[in-house]
Design an enzyme around this catalytic site. Structure first.
Site, PDB file in Angstrom:
ATOM      1  N   GLY A  17     -29.779  30.535 -42.056  1.00 26.30           N
ATOM      2  CA  GLY A  17     -28.764  29.513 -41.835  1.00 26.30           C
ATOM      3  C   GLY A  17     -29.272  28.140 -42.200  1.00 26.30           C
ATOM      4  CB  THR A  18     -29.475  25.820 -44.181  1.00 22.20           C
ATOM      5  OG1 THR A  18     -29.959  24.508 -44.384  1.00 22.20           O
ATOM      6  CG2 THR A  18     -28.609  26.207 -45.363  1.00 22.20           C
ATOM      7  CB  THR A  19     -25.859  22.125 -42.441  1.00 23.43           C
ATOM      8  OG1 THR A  19     -25.513  22.974 -41.351  1.00 23.43           O
ATOM      9  CG2 THR A  19     -24.628  21.318 -42.844  1.00 23.43           C
ATOM     10  CE  LYS A  50     -33.228  23.985 -44.291  1.00 28.36           C
ATOM     11  NZ  LYS A  50     -32.198  24.312 -43.289  1.00 28.36           N
TER      12      LYS A  50
END
Length: 216
Positions: A17-19, A50
């Site tokens: 997961g990430t945004t 990221k």
């Protein structure tokens, strides 16, 4: 005799997961990401950046498998360096996005990664490209990762064309903060990269510096 097996979590599919977000403003782009790297319910890295450079004024935001996404970014970075030497000038943002798209599509069965490519070039100014398997589309903004599902409504409602750089930077920080508050796989600090004709500016917003939207 019972067959020995490892821990139950070893046989489970690892969920990541990430945004990530990238937005065009009048004269450039702003990219942002959280810093948490997760593997299922475990946080394996709290401060991973990221936002990876592909060239001097072209960056990509990484989501999906960290190893896969980083590998794609490193390959494209090398190819763009060679391409810029061949043509004798800085590459176009569309060229970088096309390289990412081609790799993602060619190895779609082996790689699990979604990259947003954004940057500035002399031909078309600030640009944001969403790449997913064989798809390549230029958009005024793009959001990705598990946290994106919590903030799409906010971004759709608040974004407007012609936004200024300072407003765009705050917009990105606000979006990341809202996603990190709701998505358990997103968190840590906020990385922000601003790119325009004058250069690239990198910034880190620590957790205690993120805005508050409700009484805690």
């Amino acid at each position: 005799m019972l067959e020995e097996t490892g821990p139950e979590w070893l046989s489970e599919e690892v969920k990541t997961g990430t945004t990530i977000i990238a937005i065009e403003f009048d004269g450039g782009v702003v990219l942002g990401s959280d810093s948490r790297v997760s593997a299922g319910a475990s946080v394996v890295n709290r401060v991973m950046n990221k936002l990876s450079p592909l060239h001097d004024k072209i960056y990509c935001a990484l989501s999906g498998s960290a190893a896969d996404a980083q590998t794609i970014a490193e390959i494209v970075n090398y190819q763009l360096d060679v391409h810029s030497i061949e043509i004798g000038e800085d590459p176009q943002v569309r060229s970088a996005a096309t390289l990412v798209r081609n790799i993602s599509y060619k190895y779609k069965e082996e790689l699990s990664a979604h990259l947003i490519v954004a940057g500035w070039d002399r031909r078309d100014g600030g640009q944001v490209f969403a790449t997913l398997n064989g798809l390549l589309t230029r958009q005024p903004f793009a959001v990705g990762g598990s946290g994106s599902s919590y903030v799409y409504g906010f971004v759709d409602a608040e974004y407007r064309r012609g936004i200024r750089k300072e407003e765009c930077q705050q917009f990105v920080v606000n979006t990341l903060t809202l996603a990190m508050n709701r998505d358990g796989s997103s968190g840590g600090v906020a990385y922000v990269v601003t790119i325009d004709e004058h250069g690239t500016e990198e910034k880190v917003v620590l957790g205690n510096q993120l805005p508050t939207f409700f009484d805690q």
